[in-house]
Design an enzyme around this catalytic site. Structure first.
Site, PDB file in Angstrom:
ATOM      1  N   ASN A 116       6.183  -2.681  -3.120  1.00  0.00           N
ATOM      2  CA  ASN A 116       5.863  -1.902  -1.785  1.00  0.00           C
ATOM      3  C   ASN A 116       4.472  -1.903  -1.613  1.00  0.00           C
ATOM      4  O   ASN A 116       3.470  -1.827  -2.488  1.00  0.00           O
ATOM      5  CB  ASN A 116       6.309  -0.460  -1.987  1.00  0.00           C
ATOM      6  CG  ASN A 116       6.190   0.369  -1.021  1.00  0.00           C
ATOM      7  OD1 ASN A 116       6.395   0.018   0.505  1.00  0.00           O
ATOM      8  ND2 ASN A 116       5.280   1.478  -1.107  1.00  0.00           N
ATOM      9  N   HIS A 118       1.612   0.442   0.071  1.00  0.00           N
ATOM     10  CA  HIS A 118       1.279   1.597   0.134  1.00  0.00           C
ATOM     11  C   HIS A 118      -0.399   1.858   0.651  1.00  0.00           C
ATOM     12  O   HIS A 118      -1.180   1.494   0.027  1.00  0.00           O
ATOM     13  CB  HIS A 118       1.532   2.592  -0.887  1.00  0.00           C
ATOM     14  CG  HIS A 118       1.383   4.058  -0.660  1.00  0.00           C
ATOM     15  ND1 HIS A 118       2.132   4.838   0.058  1.00  0.00           N
ATOM     16  CD2 HIS A 118       0.469   5.036  -1.015  1.00  0.00           C
ATOM     17  CE1 HIS A 118       1.554   5.860   0.276  1.00  0.00           C
ATOM     18  NE2 HIS A 118       0.664   6.060  -0.216  1.00  0.00           N
ATOM     19  N   SER A 145      -2.521  -0.128  -1.865  1.00  0.00           N
ATOM     20  CA  SER A 145      -2.037  -0.268  -3.117  1.00  0.00           C
ATOM     21  C   SER A 145      -0.604  -1.385  -3.154  1.00  0.00           C
ATOM     22  O   SER A 145       0.044  -0.865  -2.230  1.00  0.00           O
ATOM     23  CB  SER A 145      -1.858   0.792  -4.313  1.00  0.00           C
ATOM     24  OG  SER A 145      -2.831   1.651  -4.152  1.00  0.00           O
ATOM     25  N   ASP A 154       6.293   6.052  -4.565  1.00  0.00           N
ATOM     26  CA  ASP A 154       4.980   5.585  -4.506  1.00  0.00           C
ATOM     27  C   ASP A 154       4.179   5.778  -6.100  1.00  0.00           C
ATOM     28  O   ASP A 154       3.206   5.890  -6.025  1.00  0.00           O
ATOM     29  CB  ASP A 154       4.147   6.253  -3.352  1.00  0.00           C
ATOM     30  CG  ASP A 154       4.640   6.118  -1.846  1.00  0.00           C
ATOM     31  OD1 ASP A 154       5.101   4.981  -1.602  1.00  0.00           O
ATOM     32  OD2 ASP A 154       4.350   7.068  -1.283  1.00  0.00           O
TER      33      ASP A 154
HETATM   34  C1  GRF Z   1       1.302  -0.079   6.598  1.00  0.00           C
HETATM   35  O1  GRF Z   1       0.060   0.502   6.655  1.00  0.00           O
HETATM   36  C2  GRF Z   1       1.646   0.072   5.225  1.00  0.00           C
HETATM   37  O2  GRF Z   1       0.738   0.191   4.145  1.00  0.00           O
HETATM   38  C3  GRF Z   1       2.520   1.289   5.412  1.00  0.00           C
HETATM   39  O3  GRF Z   1       3.262   1.013   6.594  1.00  0.00           O
HETATM   40  C4  GRF Z   1       2.432   0.157   7.330  1.00  0.00           C
HETATM   41  C5  GRF Z   1       3.283  -0.925   7.939  1.00  0.00           C
HETATM   42  O4  GRF Z   1       2.562  -1.633   8.767  1.00  0.00           O
HETATM   43  N1  GRF Z   1       3.535   1.356   4.205  1.00  0.00           N
HETATM   44  P1  GRF Z   1       3.383  -3.175   9.420  1.00  0.00           P
HETATM   45  O5  GRF Z   1       4.710  -2.551   9.907  1.00  0.00           O
HETATM   46  O6  GRF Z   1       3.510  -3.930   8.385  1.00  0.00           O
HETATM   47  O7  GRF Z   1       2.792  -3.429  10.438  1.00  0.00           O
END
Ligand code: GRF
Length: 226
Positions: A116, A118, A145, A154
């Site tokens: 994932n 985050h 991360s 997370d």
């Molecule tokens: C990103 O900021 C990611 O870290 C978080 O959700 C957002 C997704 O953005 N988990 P995208 O859909 O990849 O443009």
């Protein structure tokens, strides 16, 4: 007699996304440029209106939306969407902006095979509104991360992080925008290390070149992780 080197099959990836899909788009771009030795098999979403579906389709990648409303409860939906993902025989599932908490039983079945991204320097700021929380805390440095997914939200072992400074006048929106470019580089570099066999998970935690990783790798200015 001729000798030939057998190349390992590329890592098969299925992405999960709920929204815009820019992180999955970064994987597509890196794959296209030859920077990422993977096969992007499919993009699954829990939202039929997710722009990520179009991002995948535009690259010729199968895009599938499944609605949680069609299932009795969260475990039933999670089993169904992960069964659909499994049909693509992925080596790795990449949660790239997938905004649902996943049933622990389903997570356990994919242990070591699901990551994932985050938007915080874990273990700080698990969950939502990470940029606002970092600004409110007065942090000088924030970041993102990439971690293996465990049942703890997370909370799985962190592979790598990208840092950005927080600046006077920053808002959650300005931070999100500045961090996103680093997220893309971080995700690509992290997936590349998994795809080339440099990073894996075992019972002790993250392994880097077969040795336990003492601290998360850091994204460098040249886009590599060290
Ligand atoms: C990103 O900021 C990611 O870290 C978080 O959700 C957002 C997704 O953005 N988990 P995208 O859909 O990849 O443009």
């Amino acid at each position: 007699m001729t000798s030939r080197t057998l190349r390992p099959a590329p890592l098969r990836i299925v992405g999960f996304a709920s929204g815009r899909g820019s992180n999955f788009g970064a994987l597509i771009a890196a794959r296209h440029d030859g920077r990422l030795p993977v096969e992007l098999c499919a993009l699954l979403s829990d939202r039929s209106d997710a722009a990520a579906l179009g991002v995948a389709q535009a690259a010729g990648i199968e895009a599938i939306a499944m609605s949680p409303r069609d299932y009795a409860d969260r475990p039933a939906f999670d089993r169904a969407i992960f069964e659909r993902a499994a049909q693509f025989r992925p080596d790795l599932i990449v949660l790239a902006g997938y905004m649902r908490i996943i049933d622990p039983g389903v997570v356990a079945a994919w242990s070591g095979r699901m990551i994932n991204i985050h938007p915080s320097l874990l273990p700080k700021y698990r969950g939502l509104h990470t940029h606002r929380r970092a600004l409110e805390a007065g942090d000088a440095v924030h970041g993102a991360s990439v971690h293996y997914v465990t049942a703890e939200l997370d909370g799985g072992p962190t592979i790598a992080q990208a840092e950005i400074p927080l600046l006077a006048g920053d808002t959650p929106e300005s931070v999100a925008e500045r961090l996103l470019a680093q997220e893309h580089r971080l995700l690509v570099a992290s997936v590349a290390l998994i795809a080339t066999g440099h990073v894996a998970l075992d019972d002790c935690g993250v392994l880097f070149d077969s040795a336990p990783l003492a601290a998360p790798l850091k994204l460098r200015a040249d886009g590599s992780l060290a």
